[in-house]
Design an enzyme around this catalytic site. Structure first.
Site, PDB file in Angstrom:
ATOM      1  N   HIS A 183       1.245   4.323  -6.043  1.00 34.12           N
ATOM      2  CA  HIS A 183       1.136   3.199  -5.109  1.00 34.12           C
ATOM      3  C   HIS A 183       0.796   3.720  -3.709  1.00 34.12           C
ATOM      4  CE1 HIS A 183       2.407  -0.868  -3.571  1.00 34.12           C
ATOM      5  NE2 HIS A 183       2.631  -0.160  -2.479  1.00 34.12           N
ATOM      6  N   GLU A 184       1.518   4.729  -3.246  1.00 36.32           N
ATOM      7  CA  GLU A 184       1.283   5.254  -1.899  1.00 36.32           C
ATOM      8  C   GLU A 184      -0.043   6.004  -1.816  1.00 36.32           C
ATOM      9  OE1 GLU A 184       3.059   3.953   0.181  1.00 36.32           O
ATOM     10  OE2 GLU A 184       4.813   3.374  -0.989  1.00 36.32           O
ATOM     11  N   HIS A 187      -2.792   3.445  -1.371  1.00 39.97           N
ATOM     12  CA  HIS A 187      -2.930   3.015   0.024  1.00 39.97           C
ATOM     13  C   HIS A 187      -3.822   3.995   0.784  1.00 39.97           C
ATOM     14  CE1 HIS A 187      -0.426  -0.461   0.149  1.00 39.97           C
ATOM     15  NE2 HIS A 187       0.729   0.157   0.002  1.00 39.97           N
ATOM     16  N   HIS A 193      -2.104  -4.285  -0.555  1.00 34.18           N
ATOM     17  CA  HIS A 193      -1.383  -4.947  -1.640  1.00 34.18           C
ATOM     18  C   HIS A 193      -2.233  -6.071  -2.231  1.00 34.18           C
ATOM     19  CE1 HIS A 193       2.313  -3.359   0.606  1.00 34.18           C
ATOM     20  NE2 HIS A 193       2.170  -2.640  -0.489  1.00 34.18           N
TER      21      HIS A 193
END
Length: 409
Positions: A183-184, A187, A193
């Site tokens: 997830h990070e 980014h 998101h």
């Protein structure tokens, strides 16, 4: 209770027992989740529908929020470091450069305080990007722009490339879960998101009445977001859970529309659409499919007609804490010395760095069944530019992993 009633009672409970997910935690052990979807090579844009419960699903995302609540880092949307000047959406320089060979190499350095299991977990999360996309994370030499992955105070990242050394915080003890790490990293690749998309109102309803005023900016919609011409993904690793930031116990803040029963959010790993978005944003020509299922099938493109020249495809099978058994039903690949032309190769894990279960195999003899040691198996299919054949067809099933315990006196 008579035998008939007892059997009915057990049958009623069984789906709930099997539906309990086990997460990827690099502080302890490794496992994933599954759904009942059967995926083939042609279904690259079909993301799985997670089978985990809301409470378990949100345990992962709430882990980010719980860890970050005491963070000294100012964050937007729970885990994004805000940019000082450039717009987070209209930023042409926010993406990492692509080399002439089509690979996007992103230099990184790791916090020297990480222990061996932490380093292994981070590299495993990175390896899935490398297997499924053209993103390669490489150890930094002298590059100016690079990622500093360290155990700071939380789970957070910048949006896209910001220039120089930029921090991704993967805190020991709180953020060491594969889905959170991915997830990070996503980014840092330039992805926000999923619920922030400009078209989100067609797919979800934000329940503002259950969101405190201070948290409402975290549900901002970006009217000019680049959706890459790909569908909204309820099961994206970048999607909030249904109860994220709720101020009323049991009340959802994000509700799918028109079908409110659709499961949203997870932090287990990249979905097929996550992979497709990365490949489209970075102009990658990768053939990769994720199969989240307890059983299913896969086949080479065009089967039973001949496959194409110069193919390089992978299938990543993920199940819920179960060993995977792969059975080839048909197999016809052009024979070459050492199978250096066309071949199928199977790995005991989620990347090409994993242990090889079946080395390069070609010809017309059906291989023996292949069994993984964990809940992950990767199948690779490669062809050259010479003659082709009909290819292969395979099925897979899964069985519960038997764990051994040592009894200490």
């Amino acid at each position: 209770m008579d035998l008939k009633m007892l059997l009915i009672f057990i049958a009623f409970l069984l789906p709930s027992v099997l539906g309990f997910p086990i997460q990827d935690n690099y502080e302890n052990s490794t496992a994933t989740t599954e759904s009942t979807q059967v995926t083939t090579e042609e279904d690259i844009y079909d993301s799985p529908s997670p089978a985990e419960t809301d409470s378990e699903d949100e345990l992962i995302f709430n882990r980010i929020l719980e860890v970050n609540k005491d963070s000294s880092q100012y964050l937007q949307e729970g885990d994004i470091v805000p940019r000082r000047s450039r717009s987070a959406i209209n930023c042409r320089n926010c993406y990492w450069p692509q080399s002439r060979d089509g690979i996007v190499r992103i230099p990184y350095v790791l916090d020297p305080t990480y222990e061996e299991n932490h380093v292994k977990g981070i590299r495993e999360a990175m390896a899935e990007f490398e297997t499924l996309t053209c993103i390669n994370f490489v150890k930094r030499k002298t590059e100016r722009d690079y990622l500093i992955i360290r155990s700071a105070d939380g789970c957070w990242s910048n949006y896209g490339k910001v220039g120089g050394g930029q921090t991704i915080s993967v805190m020991k003890g709180g953020c060491m879960w594969k889905g959170i790490i991915q997830h990070e990293l996503d980014h840092a690749l330039g992805f926000l998101h999923e619920h922030s998309r400009s078209d989100r109102d067609k797919y979800v309803r934000i329940m503002w009445e259950y969101i405190s005023p201070a948290d409402r900016p975290d549900f901002k919609k970006f009217e000019n977001s680049n959706n890459l011409g790909l569908p909204y993904d309820y099961s994206s690793v970048m999607h909030y859970g249904p109860h994220t930031f709720t101020n009323t116990t049991g009340k959802a803040t994000i509700v799918p529309v028109p079908d409110g029963s659709v499961h949203i959010g997870q932090r287990l790993g990249l979905s097929n659409l996550d992979v497709a978005k990365i490949n489209r944003l970075y102009n990658c020509s990768r053939c990769s499919t994720i199969i989240d299922a307890a059983f299913g099938s896969l086949k080479s493109a065009n089967y039973p007609r001949n496959y194409s020249d110069n193919t390089n495809c992978v299938w990543l099978i993920r199940t819920r804490s179960r060993k995977i058994s792969l059975h080839f039903r048909a197999f016809e690949l052009r024979t070459t010395r050492g199978c250096q032309g066309d071949y199928v190769k199977v790995y005991d894990g989620s990347s090409k760095y994993s242990t090889v279960l079946m080395d390069k195999t070609c010809g017309s003899q059906i291989p023996t069944d292949v069994v993984s040691s964990s809940n992950l198996m990767l199948i690779e299919f490669v062809t050259d530019g010479a003659d082709t054949a009909s290819g292969f067809q395979a099925t897979f099933t899964s069985a519960k992993i038997q764990r051994r315990f040592k009894i200490r006196n």
